[in-house]
Design a protein around this motif. Sequence first.
Motif, PDB file in Angstrom:
ATOM      1  N   GLU A   1       0.836  -1.205   0.000  1.00 18.38           N
ATOM      2  CA  GLU A   1       0.000   0.000   0.000  1.00 18.38           C
ATOM      3  C   GLU A   1       0.870   1.255   0.000  1.00 18.38           C
ATOM      4  OE1 GLU A   1      -3.210   0.046   2.977  1.00 18.38           O
ATOM      5  OE2 GLU A   1      -2.750  -2.075   3.253  1.00 18.38           O
ATOM      6  N   LEU A   2       1.918   1.225   0.806  1.00 14.79           N
ATOM      7  CA  LEU A   2       2.809   2.380   0.893  1.00 14.79           C
ATOM      8  C   LEU A   2       3.495   2.644  -0.447  1.00 14.79           C
ATOM      9  CD1 LEU A   2       4.355   1.599   4.392  1.00 14.79           C
ATOM     10  CD2 LEU A   2       2.552   3.266   3.873  1.00 14.79           C
ATOM     11  N   TRP A   3       3.848   1.567  -1.150  1.00 16.54           N
ATOM     12  CA  TRP A   3       4.421   1.740  -2.485  1.00 16.54           C
ATOM     13  C   TRP A   3       3.396   2.341  -3.431  1.00 16.54           C
ATOM     14  CZ3 TRP A   3       9.280   2.061  -3.107  1.00 16.54           C
ATOM     15  CH2 TRP A   3      10.178   1.279  -2.365  1.00 16.54           C
TER      16      TRP A   3
ATOM     17  N   ALA B   1     -14.550  -7.885  -3.465  1.00 22.59           N
ATOM     18  CA  ALA B   1     -14.941  -6.860  -4.429  1.00 22.59           C
ATOM     19  C   ALA B   1     -13.732  -6.074  -4.928  1.00 22.59           C
ATOM     20  CB  ALA B   1     -15.958  -5.911  -3.801  1.00 22.59           C
ATOM     21  N   ALA B   2     -12.832  -5.708  -4.031  1.00 22.05           N
ATOM     22  CA  ALA B   2     -11.651  -4.928  -4.414  1.00 22.05           C
ATOM     23  C   ALA B   2     -10.746  -5.732  -5.340  1.00 22.05           C
ATOM     24  CB  ALA B   2     -10.891  -4.495  -3.167  1.00 22.05           C
ATOM     25  N   ILE B   3     -10.538  -7.006  -5.013  1.00 25.50           N
ATOM     26  CA  ILE B   3      -9.714  -7.884  -5.857  1.00 25.50           C
ATOM     27  C   ILE B   3     -10.343  -8.013  -7.235  1.00 25.50           C
ATOM     28  CG2 ILE B   3      -8.815 -10.233  -6.146  1.00 25.50           C
ATOM     29  CD1 ILE B   3      -9.108 -10.355  -2.937  1.00 25.50           C
ATOM     30  N   THR B   4     -11.665  -8.212  -7.262  1.00 20.00           N
ATOM     31  CA  THR B   4     -12.382  -8.357  -8.524  1.00 20.00           C
ATOM     32  C   THR B   4     -12.274  -7.096  -9.367  1.00 20.00           C
ATOM     33  OG1 THR B   4     -13.952  -9.942  -7.589  1.00 20.00           O
ATOM     34  CG2 THR B   4     -14.661  -8.742  -9.550  1.00 20.00           C
ATOM     35  N   ALA B   5     -12.469  -5.934  -8.758  1.00 17.65           N
ATOM     36  CA  ALA B   5     -12.386  -4.676  -9.498  1.00 17.65           C
ATOM     37  C   ALA B   5     -11.007  -4.491 -10.118  1.00 17.65           C
ATOM     38  CB  ALA B   5     -12.710  -3.504  -8.577  1.00 17.65           C
ATOM     39  N   SER B   6      -9.965  -4.759  -9.338  1.00 20.80           N
ATOM     40  CA  SER B   6      -8.611  -4.614  -9.847  1.00 20.80           C
ATOM     41  C   SER B   6      -8.369  -5.547 -11.030  1.00 20.80           C
ATOM     42  CB  SER B   6      -7.596  -4.903  -8.730  1.00 20.80           C
ATOM     43  OG  SER B   6      -6.279  -4.670  -9.187  1.00 20.80           O
TER      44      SER B   6
ATOM     45  N   ILE C   1      -8.561   1.496   5.547  1.00 22.79           N
ATOM     46  CA  ILE C   1      -9.292   2.260   4.536  1.00 22.79           C
ATOM     47  C   ILE C   1     -10.701   1.713   4.301  1.00 22.79           C
ATOM     48  CG2 ILE C   1      -9.263   3.077   2.150  1.00 22.79           C
ATOM     49  CD1 ILE C   1      -6.159   2.640   2.268  1.00 22.79           C
ATOM     50  N   LEU C   2     -10.808   0.419   4.039  1.00 19.77           N
ATOM     51  CA  LEU C   2     -12.103  -0.190   3.762  1.00 19.77           C
ATOM     52  C   LEU C   2     -12.647  -0.920   4.984  1.00 19.77           C
ATOM     53  CD1 LEU C   2     -11.819  -1.824   0.207  1.00 19.77           C
ATOM     54  CD2 LEU C   2     -12.749   0.414   0.806  1.00 19.77           C
TER      55      LEU C   2
ATOM     56  N   ALA D   1      -7.814  -6.045   1.639  1.00 19.44           N
ATOM     57  CA  ALA D   1      -8.876  -5.265   1.002  1.00 19.44           C
ATOM     58  C   ALA D   1      -8.355  -3.887   0.621  1.00 19.44           C
ATOM     59  CB  ALA D   1     -10.080  -5.146   1.936  1.00 19.44           C
ATOM     60  N   ASP D   2      -7.615  -3.260   1.533  1.00 21.42           N
ATOM     61  CA  ASP D   2      -7.052  -1.938   1.274  1.00 21.42           C
ATOM     62  C   ASP D   2      -6.044  -1.974   0.129  1.00 21.42           C
ATOM     63  OD1 ASP D   2      -8.587  -1.195   3.408  1.00 21.42           O
ATOM     64  OD2 ASP D   2      -6.910  -0.734   4.752  1.00 21.42           O
TER      65      ASP D   2
END
Length: 390
Positions: free
Chosen positions: A81-83, A311-316, A356-357, A377-378
Amino acid sequence: MNKILVSILGITLTAGIARAQKINVSKAFASAEKQTDVLLSEIKKDTLAQRKNQVSPRTVENGQFKMVVSRDWTSGFFPGELWFFYEYTKNPKWLELARTYTEKIKKEQWNTGTHDLGFMIYCSFGNGYRLTKDSAYRSVIIQAAKSLSKRFNPVAGVIKSWDHNEDKWKYPVIIDNMMNLELLFEATKLTGDSSFYKIAISHANTTMKNHFRPDFSSWHVLDYDTQTGKVRQKVTAQGYSDESAWARGQAWALYGFTMCYRETGNKIYLSQAKSIASFILNNKSTPEDGIPYWDYNDPGIPNVSRDASAAAITASALYELSGYAGSEGYRAAADKILTSLNKSYTSKAGENRGFILAHSTGHRPAHSEVDVPINYADYYYLEALLRSRK
């Protein structure tokens, strides 16, 4: 007159037209940065975690802020995430933090006791190398790929996932394992050694052959006989039942085979990814906002938890797939999911200790991490935000 092509997740798509709300990426990142500043302050306050050599924030459960040691399968997500923050902002602050938290899990490059080195090392050191070309990161990636390769059985043709619960299975392989193949593909590109690539291809092909039902939903766990290579049993560990479709497992599958197409150019992986996407996007149990329940077949729907991480994995994955498949439908569906996450599943400013999520489901059958914020998720939310700009 435009011909209607398809309707998914409540989005009507016409020839060349996709009606989906676009997210304000700049605003979303600014909000995520503020949340992560809160998370960083929580880490500093957790002196007990420091004494226990816990290096990465994982979740908040029952009001408790939880850090994990470097060998935890989720340890690489926060550095990743930091990257992502550094990639988006180019702010040296995030570069320094990314380097600091990435270094904390460096020793896991030697870990041969887990299949999760892709999550642990590639999300951290992999993103770090992509953005900085630091040769030290390159060396860690290569060593981690060597460690992961030791879990490959040539008779079964797959990488072993778990060493635990031998009373339940002998050689378990979970659909999640598709995500760790990216580390192997990268190692071949960095070294020219094709052995890593061949292991990844074998694992992907064997998984594609055995792990999917006719509707392209996936079993969670397959148990292999390493003497014959045959499948002994098909079960679940984290889903509702052996025959159900665990939501995050379907997301891992979509992401994994989309990535395999990127790395190989082999259209069988593109076809597989499109079929998995069809199962996900046309599933009647998914609510209007596109955020799935934790398992597509839980009979308790709609009175069960959602999974924002799935959902986040799917969107990406859909954003990447949209670039290969030539379909506006995938991008429109990703836009809708990402917009829903941003609008209704992000933590309010300062809440959830800075994650975040909200509203992810980790391991519902074990009553673990149900309806909580969680680091993966984040991670995939931020990745989806970055991919949405392309």
